[in-house]
Design a protein around this motif. Structure first.
Motif, PDB file in Angstrom:
ATOM      1  N   GLN A 181      12.729  75.423   7.819  1.00  0.00           N
ATOM      2  CA  GLN A 181      13.223  74.724   6.557  1.00  0.00           C
ATOM      3  C   GLN A 181      13.771  75.859   5.580  1.00  0.00           C
ATOM      4  O   GLN A 181      14.729  75.520   4.994  1.00  0.00           O
TER       5      GLN A 181
ATOM      6  N   PHE B 186      12.056  73.353  18.610  1.00  0.00           N
ATOM      7  CA  PHE B 186      10.660  73.319  18.627  1.00  0.00           C
ATOM      8  C   PHE B 186      10.007  73.429  20.100  1.00  0.00           C
ATOM      9  O   PHE B 186       8.781  72.988  20.248  1.00  0.00           O
TER      10      PHE B 186
ATOM     11  N   CYS C 217       8.079  75.087  11.331  1.00  0.00           N
ATOM     12  CA  CYS C 217       8.826  73.834  10.597  1.00  0.00           C
ATOM     13  C   CYS C 217       8.977  74.654   9.154  1.00  0.00           C
ATOM     14  O   CYS C 217      10.292  74.411   8.797  1.00  0.00           O
TER      15      CYS C 217
ATOM     16  N   ALA D  93       9.727  68.197  14.287  1.00  0.00           N
ATOM     17  CA  ALA D  93       8.386  69.129  14.346  1.00  0.00           C
ATOM     18  C   ALA D  93       7.105  68.242  14.660  1.00  0.00           C
ATOM     19  O   ALA D  93       6.173  68.569  15.514  1.00  0.00           O
TER      20      ALA D  93
ATOM     21  N   VAL E 284      11.685  68.078   9.907  1.00  0.00           N
ATOM     22  CA  VAL E 284      10.157  67.842   9.758  1.00  0.00           C
ATOM     23  C   VAL E 284       9.790  66.727  10.831  1.00  0.00           C
ATOM     24  O   VAL E 284       8.777  66.817  11.558  1.00  0.00           O
TER      25      VAL E 284
END
Length: 489
Positions: free
Chosen positions: A294, A257, A290, A100, A97
Motif C-alpha cells: 500500500q 501475495f 499488505c 491480501a 487489501v
C-alpha cells in the motif's frame, strides 16, 4: 484426549515399533505415533533412516514470518504503482487489501489441511494423495514449474541490475558490465543457501533481504515528500478507473501475495505449530506485506501519476540513493531465490518418487472417500489445534537432495543466461500457477477433506475461494492471451 476441531473425533496414537534393517533413531528422540510411522512408510521407498532425516523443529513465529514475508515481497513491489495507476487510487488500494485477504484465507485453508496429514510431513503431495491421489503428481509438477519460473526471474533481475550498479559506481570494465558474469556470480553465491534442507535455516538471509524492503520504503517516501518534486497535471491521479486492463493487472496482485508454496514447510518446522501460532504467522506476514504494498503503490502513484513505469526504480534520476536502492533490490531477489528452490525441490522429489512407485507398483496413500462409499465408516484422518508432538522428518536421500538441487540451479542458470525478459511470462505465471496454489488448490483440498461434514462457514468459504481462483484463471489468462495476439506487449 485431543479432539479434532473439525470432525469432533478423538485422536489416538500408538508407539512406533522398533525400526528394522539398521534404521537409526536416537533413543532420546520422542516416540512417534503409529499414524506418523504409516506416513513415513508411505513417503519413502525404503524403511531406512539416517540421523539427518529426523530433526527437532526449530522454527519460531518470527523466523517463519520473516521467511514468508520475504517470499511475498519480491520484485512485485516495483510494479505495484503501475498496477494502481491502471485501477485508480481507491480502487487499487481496495484490490490490494482484497488480494491480501484472499491470499491469507488460502494460507489458512492449507494450514487446516496440513493438520489432517499425520505428524510433520505435510506437503501438497501428501494432501493431494489424501484427496485427489490421481492428480497428486500433476499438482506437484505444476507447483515446481511455477517456483522454477519465479526463480529464473530473480536471476534475470539480478543480472540486469548489477551492470547498472557497477557502471554507476564507476566500474565500467567489460566484465562487470556483463549480465552473464553477474548471473554466474549469483549461482555461485547461492550454492550454500540452496542446499539447505530446512526452510528455517534461511531466516538470516531472509531478514537481510527484508532490510532492502525497508530501504525502498524510505526512498519512495523521501522522493514523494521532497520539495523539488514536479507537480502532476491536474486530474492525472484518479480515485476509480475501470477498463479491460483490470484483468491484465489483477494477476500482478495475485502474484504479489503468493507464498503458499512454503506454508507446509513453515507448518512442519515451527517449534509450536498449534493453530494459534500458525495463524499468527500468516497474519503477520500477509499484514506486513499488505502495508508495504500500500505504501509503495500509493506514494509511487502520487509521485509520477499515470506515467509511472512498470519498474518504479526506472522513474527516478540516477544518484547514490537510487544506486544503493537498486543494489538492495538485487540482494533482495538474490536471497529470495532459495525460497523458490526449496519448494520446487520438494515437489520434484514427490513427482520423481511417485513416478518410481507407479513403475514399480508400490502401495501408496488411500484417498478420503465418501461415507457411502466406505460402508458409512467415518474418516480416520483427524485434525488438532494443538502443536504436533513429532520430529521433522526429511525423507529425501542425500543423493537425491544434491542431484535435484544441482539440476534446478543448472537449468535456471542456462535459461536465465539466454532469456532477457520475463514480464509476459510472469503475467502468465500469476494467472495460472499463482492462482492455482493460492486459491484453487486450497479451496478444493479443504472441501474434499470436509465433504462428509455439515456445511460450515469455512466450507462455504473454501468453495467461494476455489470459484474465485477459476474466475481469475479464465478471465486473466484470456486477457493475457488476447494481449499476445494483439501484439500489446
Amino acid at each position: 484426549m485431543t479432539v479434532d476441531s473439525d470432525s469432533g473425533q478423538p485422536i489416538g496414537s500408538v508407539a512406533l515399533p522398533s525400526p528394522a534393517n539398521n534404521a537409526i533413531l536416537p533413543e532420546h528422540e520422542p516416540r512417534i505415533p503409529l499414524s506418523r510411522a504409516q506416513s513415513i512408510r508411505n513417503s519413502i521407498a525404503s524403511e531406512h533412516f539416517f540421523e539427518e532425516d529426523v530433526t527437532e523443529p526449530t522454527g519460531t513465529t518470527l523466523s517463519s514470518t520473516i521467511n514468508l514475508a520475504n517470499t511475498i515481497l519480491g520484485s512485485g513491489m516495483l510494479s505495484m504503482p503501475n498496477a494502481m495507476a491502471a485501477l485508480g487510487l481507491v480502487f487499487g488500494s481496495l484490490v490490494i487489501v482484497f488480494s491480501a485477504c484472499m491470499s491469507g484465507m488460502g494460507l489458512y485453508l492449507l494450514s487446516r489441511c496440513a493438520r489432517r496429514t499425520p505428524g510433520r510431513d505435510s506437503s501438497f503431495f501428501a494432501v493431494s494423495k489424501l484427496t485427489y491421489p490421481k492428480a497428486a503428481l500433476f499438482f506437484d509438477a505444476a507447483i515446481a514449474i511455477k517456483c522454477f519460473g519465479v526463480s529464473i526471474s530473480y536471476l534475470i533481475i539480478f543480472g540486469d541490475l548489477m551492470p547498472e550498479i557497477a557502471s554507476a559506481l564507476g566500474f565500467p570494465t567489460q566484465l562487470l558490465l556483463s549480465r552473464g558474469f553477474w548471473i554466474t556470480v549469483a549461482i555461485v553465491v547461492l550454492i550454500p543457501l540452496n542446499f539447505q534442507r530446512r526452510l528455517d535455516a534461511l531466516k538470516y538471509t531472509s531478514f537481510t533481504a527484508l532490510l532492502a524492503v525497508v530501504y525502498l520504503f524510505v526512498v519512495v517516501a523521501m522522493f514523494y515528500f521532497t520539495p523539488t518534486r514536479k507537480p502532476l497535471p491536474k486530474g492525472d491521479v484518479v480515485l476509480f478507473k475501470w477498463s479491460k486492463e483490470f484483468f491484465t493487472h489483477l494477476p500482478v496482485f495475485v502474484f504479489a501475495f503468493t507464498c503458499h508454496q512454503n506454508i507446509f514447510s513453515v507448518y512442519n518446522e515451527l517449534r509450536d505449530n498449534s493453530s494459534k501460532q500458525v495463524n499468527g504467522t500468516i497474519k503477520l506476514s500477509i499484514g506486513s506485506a499488505c502495508a508495504v504494498y500500500q505504501w509503495i503503490a500509493i506514494l509511487g502513484y502520487l509521485t509520477f501519476g499515470s506515467k509511472v513505469a512498470p519498474n518504479l526504480l526506472t522513474m527516478y534520476d540516477n544518484g547514490p540513493v537510487i544506486t544503493f536502492c537498486r543494489l538492495s533490490i538485487a540482494i533482495l531477489v538474490l536471497f529470495s531465490y532459495p525460497l523458490q528452490c526449496h519448494p520446487a525441490r520438494n515437489c520434484l522429489d514427490k513427482v520423481i518418487t511417485g513416478i518410481w512407485r507407479a513403475c514399480s507398483k508400490e502401495p501408496t496413500f488411500e484417498a478420503i472417500v465418501d461415507e457411502d462409499e466406505a460402508d458409512n465408516a467415518p474418516s480416520t484422518i483427524a485434525a488438532s489445534d494443538e502443536a504436533t508432538q513429532a520430529p521433522v522428518v526429511h525423507v529425501m536421500s542425500p543423493a537425491k537432495h544434491i542431484s535435484i538441487t544441482f539440476g534446478l540451479m543448472l537449468l535456471s542458470y542456462v535459461v536465465s543466461m539466454t532469456v532477457t525478459s520475463l514480464d509476459l511470462v510472469l503475467s502468465f505465471v500469476g494467472s495460472t500457477g499463482s492462482t492455482s496454489i493460492s486459491f484453487i488448490l486450497p479451496g478444493v483440498f479443504y472441501y474434499k477433506m470436509h465433504q462428509n461434514t455439515r456445511w460450515t462457514r469455512m466450507k462455504v468459504v473454501s468453495v467461494l475461494i476455489a470459484l474465485y481462483g477459476l474466475f481469475v484463471l479464465v478471465f486473466c489468462l484470456g486477457a493475457n492471451i488476447s494481449r499476445v495476439i494483439n501484439g500489446d506487449l
